[in-house]
Design an enzyme around this catalytic site. Structure first.
Site, PDB file in Angstrom:
ATOM      1  N   ARG A  68      33.903 -40.725  11.152  1.00 48.38           N
ATOM      2  CA  ARG A  68      33.898 -40.943   9.700  1.00 48.38           C
ATOM      3  C   ARG A  68      32.762 -40.224   8.975  1.00 48.38           C
ATOM      4  O   ARG A  68      32.759 -40.133   7.758  1.00 48.38           O
ATOM      5  CB  ARG A  68      33.846 -42.456   9.402  1.00 48.38           C
ATOM      6  CG  ARG A  68      35.219 -43.090   9.485  1.00 48.38           C
ATOM      7  CD  ARG A  68      35.133 -44.569   9.263  1.00 48.38           C
ATOM      8  NE  ARG A  68      34.712 -45.269  10.469  1.00 48.38           N
ATOM      9  CZ  ARG A  68      34.325 -46.543  10.497  1.00 48.38           C
ATOM     10  NH1 ARG A  68      34.266 -47.231   9.379  1.00 48.38           N
ATOM     11  NH2 ARG A  68      33.976 -47.111  11.627  1.00 48.38           N
TER      12      ARG A  68
ATOM     13  N   GLN B 175      28.489 -39.704  29.512  1.00 49.61           N
ATOM     14  CA  GLN B 175      29.831 -40.301  29.479  1.00 49.61           C
ATOM     15  C   GLN B 175      30.750 -39.194  28.947  1.00 49.61           C
ATOM     16  O   GLN B 175      30.843 -38.973  27.749  1.00 49.61           O
ATOM     17  CB  GLN B 175      29.855 -41.517  28.530  1.00 49.61           C
ATOM     18  CG  GLN B 175      31.172 -42.263  28.564  1.00 49.61           C
ATOM     19  CD  GLN B 175      31.353 -43.220  27.399  1.00 49.61           C
ATOM     20  OE1 GLN B 175      30.750 -43.061  26.344  1.00 49.61           O
ATOM     21  NE2 GLN B 175      32.201 -44.215  27.580  1.00 49.61           N
TER      22      GLN B 175
END
Ligand code: UD1
Ligand code: MG
Length: 498
Positions: free
Chosen positions: A13, A83
């Site tokens: 966003r 990750q």
């Protein structure tokens, strides 16, 4: 204690190429705020520093950590765990697991929740404290929100004990009415966490491995779950979008403004100041509206800062007046000096007491001794200026030959006439006067007038007069205008018919 900061998310966003955790609040990346708190919490006692789980924009985040460590050695204890794919908060924490000390509890922080205080986190870790080893507790930081939409909800049993956390997207309509939310910040017993994380499943609304699912597992294993809340809501506010970042910035700035006012600083408007770093103030300081302070700035007692000044990494003495729209960067200003309006002090500007630097005067890498003045439109660069020197309007030190920088020395009591160019390297002797317009290419001797100027001459002169237009040229001009108008009208008429 282990500290893991989850920072692998993209922050879609934000609509930015920069990873969300590197967006800045008060001039510092969000992640830096979190790390500062984590490092102060961990102290020197811990063997391992905080672990940042990186993923989206991992290279940028690592680059930031590398340069932060160069500036602040505490950051060199920070390590990262990758990750590669963002499969949820539980999956993120799993990546850090091999680096954790299983005998120590693990504090989980979010890279996009920048303003949690050390006090709140100490309270949270104490809650899990004292019951380490077999009887470790799990401590959750929760918050009661008027509008809990979007957050995971804390589901409690009839006896008030925590049963589970349910994500908004998986919650029943009854669970959605719960106002107590999961801030995401928690302390977990690491040995058990090792087992729980490996048992997580992604069968939920988002198809993610939720860290929050370990709560129900802890309940099942009989691990006590304790909760506490932060003193203020802003401490647990996360940043997901530009408007949230801007709103948090204002809250943070207002907190800083209140601290300054508590310390006795007079702010014209606490809503119109920005401190992006540290601002140290003596007594009776006043700061007008719209000022921005960056890096480390020190203002000594009695100093007044006018409206719309930008001051970065500068030390300003006592009873100094900085008039409006001045820009100071890496400057030292002595007591009782007067700066601006519209002055620019660049790195290495070192002014002694009672120095006046006026409008549109730029000073760079120059030492100016007491009681000297450059009040209008001047450039003083790579110079050493003595005491009681007057630098006239339009004076320029020509310090750059296109390749190298050279020094200008102006000794005590010199008077530099307006519009003078001092072509460095050059020296103006003690008490010397330079005539206005001088281009000084050789040293000026002490106590003499030096002047280089084309000799003034006066000649008889008849100013040319304006030629009157003849009747013939006037007629031609009128005919041309008439033709143009006729053409325009005809065009319009054709258009109208269509
Ligand atoms: C999470 C919590 C929710 C809580 C909310 C508080 C879960 C499942 N939900 O939801 O209960 O109310 O935070 O703000 O934990 N991240 C990774 N890797 C991932 C996913 C996330 O590192 O794969 C990091 C993000 O960078 C971020 C943090 O984890 O710093 C939280 O992730 P986010 O996606 O914002 O979680 P929420 O849906 O807000
Ligand atoms: Mg979030």
């Amino acid at each position: 204690m282990n500290i893991v900061i989850l920072a692998a998310g993209q922050g879609k966003r934000m609509k930015s190429a920069l990873p969300k955790v590197l967006q800045t609040l008060a001039g510092k990346p969000l992640l830096q705020h979190v790390l500062n708190t984590a490092l102060s919490l961990q102290g020197k006692a811990s063997k391992n520093g905080p672990i940042v789980v990186v993923g989206h924009g991992a290279a940028d985040v690592k680059e930031f950590l590398f340069s932060a460590a160069k500036e602040d050695s505490r950051f060199s204890s920070v390590s990262t765990a990758l990750q590669a794919q963002q499969k949820g908060t539980g999956h993120a924490l799993l990546q850090a697991l091999p680096k954790l000390d299983l005998q120590e509890p693990t504090l989980v922080l979010y890279g996009d929740v920048p303003l949690t205080t050390q006090k709140t986190l100490s309270k949270l870790t104490k809650l899990a404290d004292g019951v380490r080893g077999k009887d470790s507790a799990l401590a959750l930081l929760t918050q009661n929100l008027n509008n809990p939409t979007g957050y995971g909800r804390i589901v409690r049993d009839t006896d008030g004990s925590v049963k589970e956390i349910v994500e908004e997207k998986d919650a029943t309509s009854a669970q959605k009415t719960i106002h107590e939310i999961n801030t995401g910040i928690m302390v977990l017993p690491t040995n058990a966490l090792n087992k729980w994380l490996k048992a997580l499943s992604a069968s939920n609304a988002q198809g993610e491995y939720y860290l929050t699912d370990v709560i129900a597992m802890a309940v099942k294993d009989g691990v006590p779950i304790r909760t506490t809340q932060a003193d203020a809501e802003f401490e647990t506010v996360g940043v997901n979008s530009r408007d949230q970042l801007a709103a948090l910035e204002r809250i943070h700035q207002l907190n800083i403004a209140n601290q300054l006012m508590d310390a006795g600083v007079a702010l014209a408007d606490p809503a119109r100041i920005d401190v992006r770093g540290t601002l140290e103030c003596g007594n009776d300081i006043s700061i007008d509206v719209g000022c921005v302070f960056e890096g480390c700035v020190t203002l000594a007692s009695g100093t007044k800062i006018g409206p719309y000044c930008v001051i970065r990494n500068s030390v300003i003495g006592k009873d100094v007046v900085v008039h409006s729209y001045s820009h100071l960067d890496g400057a030292k200003v002595g007591n009782q000096s007067v700066i601006g309006p519209y002055a620019r002090l660049r790195p290495g500007a070192d002014l002694s007491n009672d120095v006046h630097i006026g409008n549109f005067v730029e000073v760079k890498n120059s030492k100016i001794a007491a009681n000297s003045k450059a009040n209008h439109l001047a450039y003083v660069g790579d110079s050493i200026v003595g005491s009681r020197v007057n630098i006239g309007a339009g004076t320029i030190t020509c310090n750059y030959d296109g390749v190298n920088k050279h020094q200008t020395i102006i000794e005590d009591d010199a008077f530099i006439g307006s519009d003078t160019q001092l072509v460095a390297p050059v020296r103006v002797g003690r008490g010397a006067t330079l005539g206005a317009g001088t281009t000084l290419t050789k040293d000026a001797p002490a106590n003499q007038l030096t002047i280089s100027r084309a000799k003034q001459i006066s000649l008889p002169w008849q100013r040319p007069t304006k030629k009157e237009k003849t009747l013939a040229t006037k007629k031609v001009a009128v005919k041309k205008t008439v033709k143009k108008v006729v053409k325009k009208v005809a065009k319009k008429a054709v258009k109208g018919k269509k």
